[in-house]
Design an enzyme around this catalytic site. Structure first.
Site, mmCIF file in Angstrom:
data_model
loop_
_atom_site.group_PDB
_atom_site.id
_atom_site.type_symbol
_atom_site.label_atom_id
_atom_site.label_comp_id
_atom_site.label_asym_id
_atom_site.label_seq_id
_atom_site.Cartn_x
_atom_site.Cartn_y
_atom_site.Cartn_z
ATOM 1 N N ASP A 161 -0.994 -4.918 5.929
ATOM 2 C CA ASP A 161 -1.961 -5.803 5.349
ATOM 3 C C ASP A 161 -1.666 -6.062 3.706
ATOM 4 O O ASP A 161 -0.806 -5.028 3.209
ATOM 5 C CB ASP A 161 -3.407 -5.309 5.667
ATOM 6 C CG ASP A 161 -3.434 -3.809 4.875
ATOM 7 O OD1 ASP A 161 -2.360 -3.163 5.276
ATOM 8 O OD2 ASP A 161 -4.444 -3.491 4.419
ATOM 9 N N GLU A 162 -2.170 -7.233 3.333
ATOM 10 C CA GLU A 162 -2.326 -7.054 1.792
ATOM 11 C C GLU A 162 -0.845 -6.992 1.014
ATOM 12 O O GLU A 162 -0.788 -6.346 0.065
ATOM 13 C CB GLU A 162 -3.282 -6.139 1.258
ATOM 14 C CG GLU A 162 -4.626 -6.893 2.008
ATOM 15 C CD GLU A 162 -5.832 -5.895 1.430
ATOM 16 O OE1 GLU A 162 -6.893 -6.374 1.128
ATOM 17 O OE2 GLU A 162 -5.680 -4.637 1.331
ATOM 18 N N VAL A 163 0.089 -7.605 1.541
ATOM 19 C CA VAL A 163 1.406 -7.440 0.873
ATOM 20 C C VAL A 163 1.364 -8.258 -0.245
ATOM 21 O O VAL A 163 1.185 -9.519 -0.025
ATOM 22 C CB VAL A 163 2.644 -7.535 1.760
ATOM 23 C CG1 VAL A 163 3.953 -7.276 1.077
ATOM 24 C CG2 VAL A 163 2.595 -6.625 3.093
ATOM 25 N N HIS A 204 0.802 -1.289 -0.010
ATOM 26 C CA HIS A 204 -0.012 -0.099 -0.161
ATOM 27 C C HIS A 204 0.957 1.187 -0.107
ATOM 28 O O HIS A 204 0.716 2.310 0.648
ATOM 29 C CB HIS A 204 -0.900 0.101 1.164
ATOM 30 C CG HIS A 204 -2.131 -1.094 1.135
ATOM 31 N ND1 HIS A 204 -3.353 -0.717 0.516
ATOM 32 C CD2 HIS A 204 -2.268 -2.331 1.678
ATOM 33 C CE1 HIS A 204 -4.133 -1.833 0.611
ATOM 34 N NE2 HIS A 204 -3.465 -2.733 1.410
ATOM 35 N N GLU A 230 -2.348 -9.862 9.337
ATOM 36 C CA GLU A 230 -1.525 -10.590 8.529
ATOM 37 C C GLU A 230 -0.260 -10.643 9.176
ATOM 38 O O GLU A 230 0.432 -11.574 9.133
ATOM 39 C CB GLU A 230 -1.346 -9.911 7.234
ATOM 40 C CG GLU A 230 -2.386 -10.283 6.396
ATOM 41 C CD GLU A 230 -3.305 -9.116 6.239
ATOM 42 O OE1 GLU A 230 -3.651 -8.339 7.443
ATOM 43 O OE2 GLU A 230 -3.609 -8.645 5.062
#
Ligand SMILES: *[C@@H]1O[C@H](CO)[C@@H](O)[C@H](O)[C@H]1NC(C)=O
Ligand SMILES: *[C@@H]1O[C@H](CO)[C@@H](O)[C@H](O)[C@H]1NC(C)=O
Ligand SMILES: *[C@@H]1O[C@H](CO)[C@@H](O)[C@H](O)[C@H]1NC(C)=O
Length: 545
Positions: free
Chosen positions: A340-342, A279, A393
């Site tokens: 998050d969401e890497v 992000h 995460e």
């Protein structure tokens, strides 16, 4: 999901057969006198005793002032300003009613005396351990509000203002009452996202107003993301010079100071989120060599970058300086580090990173690489004496976390299991998963948010104590200043009551009735909160100003 109106939803007008038209008209004319009145408390306090005896208040005489022996005197701007604000909230719309017959009989409540008992904490910022409890007695001509600290006094002022209603003749009325109150969870937050769309400071301040009306006490400010970098850093000005949508769409240090002070005066903490290593596309515009160059085979792809590059020392030099600044600009003890969401594809494509993985013995487990990065970042944060919050995460990936790192649970699927695991490992947890308010649907979805029970997961009492609270999240892909307020309120109010009130407060019909009127009160105070269902507010015209 099919949503039906609650059985007690009021019809705005009685629809009667034609031959009953005259009585119906009469009923309508008499409506103000017949209207159910009384206080609408939201969130419901811990213990409320209302007596049938009512007092009246005269706006021209009524006073809110410091009580005898209070440790917070006129030098306490938190309370001085709160007294002025709440006087306005209680009587501010008085002019709308001037001209109505105002019949005052019986005892008049002349004064509210506010006493802070222990060291007031007037001149500090609120924290996770701030005492928000208070005690309120309305009896005879003087009401007494007692709290250990100013934070409880602020919550008690809100409750006092909610106790006052106008009777059928327009007279300001309050029942004799006795209230003892304190929150169920210490962390009660709202997430706003100023990266997908820039939100003007004015909109953020409005949100803080509404939060105080709902006794919410944490603004989780997801300030930057892939799309834009509106935070103006003094150390690295190019980040927002190149990374913001427009040079005017930035938050200067002065803006941030304004927000954190405005929040402090309302007993609200501001936790900034600087989400890394994913992000972060917008960071790359103003900070050369921070992001990972992506490859196609042996070839570097021009202008294509992945998450922050976790390999070079320059990355950690940058992060030390950057978070050193953040830790001074934002006064709260906590910084949210995201995580998050890497996405791992770009890391996997990069030969330098693959080499590094080999050296470290990570094989092809990119979760290990993310954990390596996060551990270094957590060490940097602890040298600034701050504490960290991370998305789930970071815990799921199994890296070693410092004790006390707060895990925020956001994935909706099977979240009770995640609560179980994170608390089993001894970490404090914030629950956000069931409260993603950016997901919108037809009908009264506030009920779904209301019916969540945060402690409904398998675990010991010790584990349950680690749930420090929750957050209602309004991600900004489809939200800017035009629709933030109605999308947030009163839907977030449901989360507000769930996190403040006793777990047994869950009667959905009673909640509907109180929330409907609480929403009208927010509208009257200038918050464009959307309706729950059909009906009307007495002061609808206020929003058309
Ligand atoms: C508040 O006072 C009014 C007027 O005396 C009374 O009708 C009402 O029942 C009281 N409310 C409660 C909850 O006791
Ligand atoms: C008000 O005060 C009187 C006399 O001190 C007491 O008897 C009564 O219970 C009080 N009422 C409430 C609601 O606290
Ligand atoms: C962190 O706290 C320690 C001990 O309280 C203190 O010595 C140190 O100066 C602090 N560091 C910073 C950066 O504030």
């Amino acid at each position: 999901m099919e949503q039906r109106a609650p059985r007690r939803a009021p019809a705005p007008l009685p629809s009667l057969p034609p031959r009953l038209a005259l009585p119906a008209l009469l009923a309508l004319l008499l409506a103000p006198a017949l209207r159910a009145s009384g206080p609408a408390l939201w969130p419901q306090p811990l213990s409320v005793k209302l007596s049938p005896s009512a007092l009246h208040l005269a706006p021209e005489r009524f006073l809110i002032s410091h009580g005898p022996g209070s440790t917070a005197g006129p030098a306490c701007s938190i309370l001085e300003e709160a007294f002025r604000r709440y006087y306005e909230f209680i009587f501010g719309f008085y002019k709308w009613h001037h001209g109505l017959a105002d019949i005052r009989t019986g005892t008049e409540l002349k004064q509210l005396l506010v006493t802070v008992v222990l060291d007031s904490e007037c001149h500090v910022f609120p924290s996770i351990s701030s005492d928000e409890s208070y005690y309120l007695v309305v009896n005879g001509s003087v009401a007494v509000l007692k709290a250990n600290r100013v934070w409880g006094a602020l919550r008690g002022l809100e409750t006092f203002s909610q106790l006052i209603y106008q009777d059928s003749y327009g007279t300001f009325t309050i029942n004799e009452s006795n209230i003892i109150d304190s929150p169920r969870f210490p962390h009660r937050g709202i997430l706003i996202d100023t990266a997908r769309h820039y939100l003007p400071v004015k909109t953020i301040l409005k949100t803080l107003d509404a939060m105080a009306f709902n006794k919410l006490n944490v603004l989780h400010w997801h300030i930057v993301d892939d799309q834009s970098f509106p935070f103006q850093s003094v150390t690295f000005p190019e980040l927002s010079n190149k990374g913001s949508y427009l040079v005017s769409h930035v938050y200067t240090q002065h803006d941030i100071h304004m927000v954190t002070q405005y929040a402090r005066l309302r007993g609200i903490r501001v936790i900034p989120e600087f989400d890394t290593p994913g992000h972060t596309q917008s960071w790359g515009k103003g900070q050369k060599d921070l992001l990972t160059p992506c490859y196609n085979g042996q070839k570097k792809l021009l202008g294509t970058f992945g998450p922050i590059n976790p390999v070079p020392d320059t990355t950690y030099d940058f992060l030390s300086k950057f978070f050193g600044e953040i830790s001074k600009v934002f006064p709260d003890q906590f910084i949210h580090l995201g995580g998050d969401e890497v996405e791992f594809e770009c890391w996997a494509s990069n030969p330098e990173i693959r080499n590094f993985m080999m050296q470290k013995g990570f094989g092809t487990d990119f979760k290990k690489l993310q954990s390596f990065y996060v551990q270094k970042l957590l060490e940097i944060i602890s040298t600034t004496n701050k504490s960290s919050v991370v998305w789930q995460e970071v815990f799921d990936n199994g890296g070693k976390l410092q004790p006390g790192t707060v895990i925020e649970v956001w994935k909706n699927e099977n979240y009770p299991e995640e609560l179980q695991h994170a608390t089993q490992a001894g970490f404090p947890v914030i629950l956000a998963a069931p409260w993603y308010l950016d997901w919108i649907s037809y009908g009264q979805d506030w009920r779904k948010y209301y019916q969540v029970e945060p402690l409904d997961f398998p675990g010991t009492d010790e584990q349950k104590k680690l749930i420090i609270g929750g957050e209602a999240c309004l991600w900004g892909e489809y939200v800017d200043a035009t629709n933030l307020t109605p999308r947030l309120w009163p839907r977030a109010s449901a989360v507000g009551e769930r996190l403040w009130s006793h777990r047994d407060v869950k009667d959905i019909y009673d909640a509907y009735d109180r929330l409907r009127r609480h929403r009208c009160r927010m509208v009257r105070r200038g918050i464009a909160a959307e309706p729950l269902f059909t009906g009307y507010c007495e002061h609808d015209n206020k929003m058309q100003q």
